[in-house]
Design a protein around this motif. Structure first.
Motif, PDB file in Angstrom:
ATOM      1  N   PHE A   1       0.842  -1.207   0.000  1.00 17.13           N
ATOM      2  CA  PHE A   1       0.000   0.000   0.000  1.00 17.13           C
ATOM      3  C   PHE A   1       0.875   1.255   0.000  1.00 17.13           C
ATOM      4  CE2 PHE A   1      -2.328   3.293   2.367  1.00 17.13           C
ATOM      5  CZ  PHE A   1      -3.385   3.476   1.490  1.00 17.13           C
ATOM      6  N   VAL A   2       1.905   1.260   0.828  1.00 15.40           N
ATOM      7  CA  VAL A   2       2.824   2.406   0.878  1.00 15.40           C
ATOM      8  C   VAL A   2       3.507   2.588  -0.480  1.00 15.40           C
ATOM      9  CG1 VAL A   2       4.958   3.269   1.926  1.00 15.40           C
ATOM     10  CG2 VAL A   2       3.152   2.328   3.369  1.00 15.40           C
ATOM     11  N   SER A   3       3.890   1.492  -1.123  1.00 19.60           N
ATOM     12  CA  SER A   3       4.521   1.575  -2.442  1.00 19.60           C
ATOM     13  C   SER A   3       3.563   2.159  -3.472  1.00 19.60           C
ATOM     14  CB  SER A   3       4.986   0.192  -2.893  1.00 19.60           C
ATOM     15  OG  SER A   3       6.037  -0.261  -2.073  1.00 19.60           O
ATOM     16  N   ILE A   4       2.295   1.779  -3.401  1.00 22.67           N
ATOM     17  CA  ILE A   4       1.307   2.323  -4.330  1.00 22.67           C
ATOM     18  C   ILE A   4       1.146   3.824  -4.112  1.00 22.67           C
ATOM     19  CG2 ILE A   4      -1.169   2.339  -4.878  1.00 22.67           C
ATOM     20  CD1 ILE A   4      -1.060  -0.750  -4.476  1.00 22.67           C
ATOM     21  N   ILE A   5       1.100   4.248  -2.851  1.00 20.35           N
ATOM     22  CA  ILE A   5       1.001   5.678  -2.551  1.00 20.35           C
ATOM     23  C   ILE A   5       2.225   6.412  -3.096  1.00 20.35           C
ATOM     24  CG2 ILE A   5       0.930   7.398  -0.690  1.00 20.35           C
ATOM     25  CD1 ILE A   5      -1.704   5.856  -1.164  1.00 20.35           C
ATOM     26  N   SER A   6       3.407   5.810  -2.964  1.00 16.35           N
ATOM     27  CA  SER A   6       4.613   6.471  -3.464  1.00 16.35           C
ATOM     28  C   SER A   6       4.564   6.617  -4.982  1.00 16.35           C
ATOM     29  CB  SER A   6       5.879   5.726  -3.021  1.00 16.35           C
ATOM     30  OG  SER A   6       6.058   4.542  -3.755  1.00 16.35           O
ATOM     31  N   VAL A   7       4.030   5.612  -5.683  1.00 17.43           N
ATOM     32  CA  VAL A   7       3.887   5.711  -7.140  1.00 17.43           C
ATOM     33  C   VAL A   7       2.969   6.875  -7.494  1.00 17.43           C
ATOM     34  CG1 VAL A   7       2.895   4.569  -9.179  1.00 17.43           C
ATOM     35  CG2 VAL A   7       4.402   3.301  -7.652  1.00 17.43           C
ATOM     36  N   MET A   8       1.875   7.009  -6.755  1.00 14.56           N
ATOM     37  CA  MET A   8       0.936   8.104  -7.021  1.00 14.56           C
ATOM     38  C   MET A   8       1.593   9.464  -6.758  1.00 14.56           C
ATOM     39  SD  MET A   8      -1.572   6.375  -8.060  1.00 14.56           S
ATOM     40  CE  MET A   8      -3.038   7.346  -8.069  1.00 14.56           C
ATOM     41  N   LEU A   9       2.342   9.571  -5.677  1.00 21.86           N
ATOM     42  CA  LEU A   9       3.008  10.837  -5.363  1.00 21.86           C
ATOM     43  C   LEU A   9       4.068  11.184  -6.412  1.00 21.86           C
ATOM     44  CD1 LEU A   9       3.383  10.452  -1.502  1.00 21.86           C
ATOM     45  CD2 LEU A   9       1.856  12.026  -2.717  1.00 21.86           C
ATOM     46  N   LEU A  10       4.870  10.201  -6.780  1.00 25.08           N
ATOM     47  CA  LEU A  10       5.893  10.451  -7.794  1.00 25.08           C
ATOM     48  C   LEU A  10       5.260  10.784  -9.144  1.00 25.08           C
ATOM     49  CD1 LEU A  10       8.421   7.644  -6.848  1.00 25.08           C
ATOM     50  CD2 LEU A  10       8.734  10.110  -6.571  1.00 25.08           C
ATOM     51  N   GLY A  11       4.142  10.112  -9.465  1.00 24.96           N
ATOM     52  CA  GLY A  11       3.438  10.413 -10.703  1.00 24.96           C
ATOM     53  C   GLY A  11       2.884  11.825 -10.716  1.00 24.96           C
ATOM     54  N   SER A  12       2.413  12.276  -9.555  1.00 27.28           N
ATOM     55  CA  SER A  12       1.874  13.641  -9.509  1.00 27.28           C
ATOM     56  C   SER A  12       2.974  14.674  -9.716  1.00 27.28           C
ATOM     57  CB  SER A  12       1.142  13.882  -8.185  1.00 27.28           C
ATOM     58  OG  SER A  12       2.037  13.914  -7.105  1.00 27.28           O
ATOM     59  N   VAL A  13       4.164  14.396  -9.240  1.00 27.36           N
ATOM     60  CA  VAL A  13       5.292  15.312  -9.438  1.00 27.36           C
ATOM     61  C   VAL A  13       5.764  15.287 -10.892  1.00 27.36           C
ATOM     62  CG1 VAL A  13       7.709  15.724  -8.825  1.00 27.36           C
ATOM     63  CG2 VAL A  13       6.049  15.192  -7.046  1.00 27.36           C
ATOM     64  N   ALA A  14       5.699  14.114 -11.506  1.00 26.43           N
ATOM     65  CA  ALA A  14       6.189  13.960 -12.879  1.00 26.43           C
ATOM     66  C   ALA A  14       5.138  14.309 -13.925  1.00 26.43           C
ATOM     67  CB  ALA A  14       6.655  12.518 -13.088  1.00 26.43           C
ATOM     68  N   TRP A  15       3.938  14.687 -13.500  1.00 26.13           N
ATOM     69  CA  TRP A  15       2.849  14.969 -14.451  1.00 26.13           C
ATOM     70  C   TRP A  15       3.329  15.965 -15.510  1.00 26.13           C
ATOM     71  CZ3 TRP A  15      -1.330  12.045 -14.470  1.00 26.13           C
ATOM     72  CH2 TRP A  15      -2.389  12.421 -15.305  1.00 26.13           C
ATOM     73  N   PRO A  16       3.172  15.633 -16.786  1.00 22.73           N
ATOM     74  CA  PRO A  16       3.692  16.504 -17.843  1.00 22.73           C
ATOM     75  C   PRO A  16       2.934  17.832 -17.949  1.00 22.73           C
ATOM     76  CG  PRO A  16       2.587  14.585 -18.782  1.00 22.73           C
ATOM     77  CD  PRO A  16       2.563  14.420 -17.302  1.00 22.73           C
ATOM     78  N   SER A  17       3.669  18.848 -18.319  1.00 25.07           N
ATOM     79  CA  SER A  17       3.054  20.155 -18.553  1.00 25.07           C
ATOM     80  C   SER A  17       2.572  20.213 -20.003  1.00 25.07           C
ATOM     81  CB  SER A  17       4.068  21.264 -18.269  1.00 25.07           C
ATOM     82  OG  SER A  17       5.178  21.146 -19.122  1.00 25.07           O
ATOM     83  N   PRO A  18       1.744  21.178 -20.342  1.00 26.17           N
ATOM     84  CA  PRO A  18       1.203  21.257 -21.705  1.00 26.17           C
ATOM     85  C   PRO A  18       2.273  21.348 -22.800  1.00 26.17           C
ATOM     86  CG  PRO A  18      -0.026  22.714 -20.247  1.00 26.17           C
ATOM     87  CD  PRO A  18       1.147  22.183 -19.460  1.00 26.17           C
ATOM     88  N   GLU A  19       3.440  21.906 -22.477  1.00 21.60           N
ATOM     89  CA  GLU A  19       4.474  22.023 -23.521  1.00 21.60           C
ATOM     90  C   GLU A  19       5.327  20.759 -23.687  1.00 21.60           C
ATOM     91  OE1 GLU A  19       5.824  23.895 -19.707  1.00 21.60           O
ATOM     92  OE2 GLU A  19       4.208  24.399 -21.048  1.00 21.60           O
ATOM     93  N   ASP A  20       5.140  19.757 -22.833  1.00 21.81           N
ATOM     94  CA  ASP A  20       5.863  18.487 -22.977  1.00 21.81           C
ATOM     95  C   ASP A  20       5.333  17.712 -24.182  1.00 21.81           C
ATOM     96  OD1 ASP A  20       7.557  18.832 -20.799  1.00 21.81           O
ATOM     97  OD2 ASP A  20       6.123  17.956 -19.396  1.00 21.81           O
ATOM     98  N   PRO A  21       6.144  16.802 -24.724  1.00 24.29           N
ATOM     99  CA  PRO A  21       5.673  15.986 -25.855  1.00 24.29           C
ATOM    100  C   PRO A  21       4.408  15.203 -25.470  1.00 24.29           C
ATOM    101  CG  PRO A  21       8.036  15.725 -25.557  1.00 24.29           C
ATOM    102  CD  PRO A  21       7.540  16.517 -24.384  1.00 24.29           C
ATOM    103  N   SER A  22       3.569  14.960 -26.461  1.00 30.40           N
ATOM    104  CA  SER A  22       2.270  14.331 -26.200  1.00 30.40           C
ATOM    105  C   SER A  22       2.392  12.894 -25.679  1.00 30.40           C
ATOM    106  CB  SER A  22       1.419  14.355 -27.461  1.00 30.40           C
ATOM    107  OG  SER A  22       2.051  13.614 -28.484  1.00 30.40           O
TER     108      SER A  22
END
Length: 68
Positions: A7-28
């Protein structure tokens, strides 16, 4: 404890994914790649958890049969 660890690992994936979320100018392709990576990581953790639960269930079944 093992389930809590997954469960902690899943939460860490979600947190890291939220930080890595691409901005509009990133490749599609960044967003689908990020989502696929997060999904496969979480799926892998859930499969390992299910396998450990199955193994524990089988161990208990053997213990019941043998009276151990």
């Amino acid at each position: 404890m093992r389930g809590l660890g997954y469960f902690v690992s899943i939460i860490s994936v979600m947190l890291l994914g939220s930080v890595a979320w691409p901005s509009p100018e990133d490749p599609s392709w960044h967003l689908p790649a990020l989502l696929a990576g997060m999904a496969t990581s979480i799926t892998g953790m859930l499969l390992r958890w299910a396998a450990s639960r199955k193994q524990l269930h089988e161990l208990h079944a053997v213990e019941r049969r043998t009276g151990a």
